[in-house]
Enzyme design. Sequence first.
Site, short mmCIF file in Angstrom:
data_model
loop_
_atom_site.label_atom_id
_atom_site.label_comp_id
_atom_site.label_asym_id
_atom_site.label_seq_id
_atom_site.Cartn_x
_atom_site.Cartn_y
_atom_site.Cartn_z
N ASP A 58 53.68 57.26 22.63
CA ASP A 58 54.95 57.20 22.82
C ASP A 58 56.04 56.35 21.95
O ASP A 58 57.32 56.38 22.38
CB ASP A 58 54.98 56.04 23.97
N LYS B 272 54.31 36.33 24.34
CA LYS B 272 55.73 35.96 25.03
C LYS B 272 56.12 34.53 24.67
O LYS B 272 56.02 33.54 25.82
CB LYS B 272 55.25 36.12 26.59
N ASP C 273 59.96 52.78 22.21
CA ASP C 273 58.76 53.21 23.16
C ASP C 273 59.59 54.00 24.00
O ASP C 273 60.09 53.31 25.01
CB ASP C 273 57.85 52.11 23.69
#
Lengths: 364, 438
Positions: free
Chosen positions: A110, A163, A219
């Site tokens: 992707d 994160k 992506d």
Amino acid sequence: MKALILVGGYGTRLRPLTLTVPKPLIEFGNRPMILHQVEALAAAGVTDIVLAVNYRPEVMVATLKKYEAEYGVNITFSVEEEPLGTAGPLKLAEEILKKDDSPFFVLNSDVICEYPFAELAAFHTAHGGAGTIVATKVDEPSKYGVIVHDISTPNLIDRFVEKPKEFVGNRINAGIYILNPSVIDLIEAKPTSIEKETFPQLVEKRSLYSFDLEGYWMDVGQPKDFLAGSALYLAALTKKKSAKLASLTEEYVNVGNVMVDATAKIGKGAKIGPNVVIGPNVVVGEGARIVGSVIMANSIIKEHALVKNTIVGWNSEVGRWARLEGFTVLADDVKVKDEIYVNGGKVLPHKTISANVEKESIIM
Amino acid sequence: MSAKALILIGGEKTGTRFRPLSLSTPKVFFPIAGKPLLTHLLESIQATSTPKISEVVLIGFFDTSIINAYIATVENSFTFSIKYYQEPPLMPMGTAGGLYYFRDEILKPASGETQPPEHFFLIYADIVCSFPLHEMYTFANEQRPGPAVDFVIMGVPHDDDLSSLKNDPQDNFGSIASIRGEVVHYVEKPETKISSVINGGVYYFKASILQDALPEAKKLREERNQANAFLQFHKPNDDESYSTGNSISWERDLVKMLADKSIPGYRVFCYQYTSYWRQLKTASLVLPANKLYLEKRPQESATSLENVVQPCYIHPSSFPIPPTAKIGPYVSIGANAAIGPGVRIVKAVIGSDVTIGQHTFIKNAVVDNQVAIGEWCRVEGSSNGEVQQAKEGEESDALPTATVLATDTKVLNEVRVYGGVVLPHKELKLDVLNEIIM
């Protein structure tokens, strides 16, 4: 050299386009997505390419057979009986990837970028570690796993922070790697994650480095990102003054970043661009307006229609004075009648739209 | 046997629900199917053979200059004379206030006549219908047992819940209950359903109503006000016809009192009108009104252009229409419009001096004078209640809420305006979605 492309399953994130065309064959910049990667790998000297897939439609096999001959590479399908995650496929393709001592590339199907495989291989050999991750810089690293480097050794990865709430860096994993065959020995023959299970082991061994990607990265697994990625790709072509783009002297080109297949017909007074890809045999009617969109092969955009931030799938038809926007996706063989408005509609194949679609919705 | 037609035209303070269009043009002069709304009514009066209407009296509280300017442009087209009575600030308010105040003037012979008028019509200027004045007169004066009929209300039978007439749940209509044509009960804007006949806003009556019954109603109203002075009762906010203080309402006072015999001795009948009818309350209702008048009152200047789907009205000065544009059905276009190539307009009213850029699409919209719309724009009214995915070929009957662009709005290229209302002199750079732009 060798490469493994992680293709995966049904490409559900890119539905409804992937209901009729396998994801690797969906045209990005008028060429199947996988072809961009095959071409770049072949150019970097790769001779063996393994496609890690969950299913293997005939059309995909046939298309890649063609590329084998065209690019002088061996393409093998490695079919997973059950989903093996991002590391499992490496183990499954062990035989090919370990056939010699040279490192192999791993890439997520992707991901689009300029694929600097030759530079990546040179960088990898130079630092001598077992693996290299391609890193891209993002504005908002808090949504990703962030790469943190060792203080003393340049490019050596010290740890990953998932994160992060506080800024620790903005380099993230771009989904492209080059690994030594020995890395496969760290992977068990079961569903495993390369990011979560394999890479931490390499970090532990102080043997994983990162390589900064130049230029664009995206992506494109979802429609909105597919359009954004197309715009990045077109902008990169403009920068290179590529002949693949329509000339700014064409009357219909507005601003630029416009790619039009030679077999497409553009009507008088149409205004196209910026950031538009128009596929083979597409017919754009007089006075149509297209911006930020991809029109796949054999589709018709009729007179006075406006198509904005939309993917028009193959063999589709957009009526006169229709207006498509808001990341609308028309699949194969969709018809939008005259004067209809579609905002953020995801329209499944073989449907006719004869009433306005005001809000983001799926038309089954 | 002469007659006068009395037309209530309101004023700046009424018709607020017709904003933003009424900010620049009084509602009664807003062009519907190519003509000011009031002109349609005057044409119906002109076409009435019996009784002969020799004078039209406009009653309202607009500035005299505005109304006289209109009268000057139309009076040569009609055989009757047109007068304007401006309601002074200190007169009784309410729908019958002006009638009460000017009753002596109204009862005098029309100019050029010696006999005072015997027959009267009272018509609300914002009604859209065929104005069956002759039929109401004939109905009032036909042979029937008992004394002569003094007063006729045009009733509009309506079986369903009126939703097709309503643009707003606030809309309510007067409700008429009658037995064999004779009105026995009248309620203005009831909260519950009283009957299936609503008040159509057109009345026929004899001189005695103005001369005797109206002063009687005024007296009764004052008595009741005194009696009720300490009572607070429910009063809808935007109800223009409500009577308070020194005011008098034609419906709440006179019609109700006549019907329930508080004022005895008058025979009140309901004429059952069965053709088309609407009241132009809000700006959105311009569209159904325009559609009706285009259908029912076709214009002589209708063109036979292939790319104009009739019925439409296009002012002669707005030609030529580019061959790649497609107009209609149900489109009215005012003077000096500049329509670009590839423009599509359907179900819309376009004012004067409007510019529409190439390939723009306009549907269910009211576009006022001097509006400039760019290229590849989409100006579209929302379709309230319309099922999102209507079946193929089906179009909902639900009333659309028009997109309204007031005077001198500018819409930049490729902008979409959907269901918005835009006040005058605004520039739209970004899409508008069901918003009021101040």
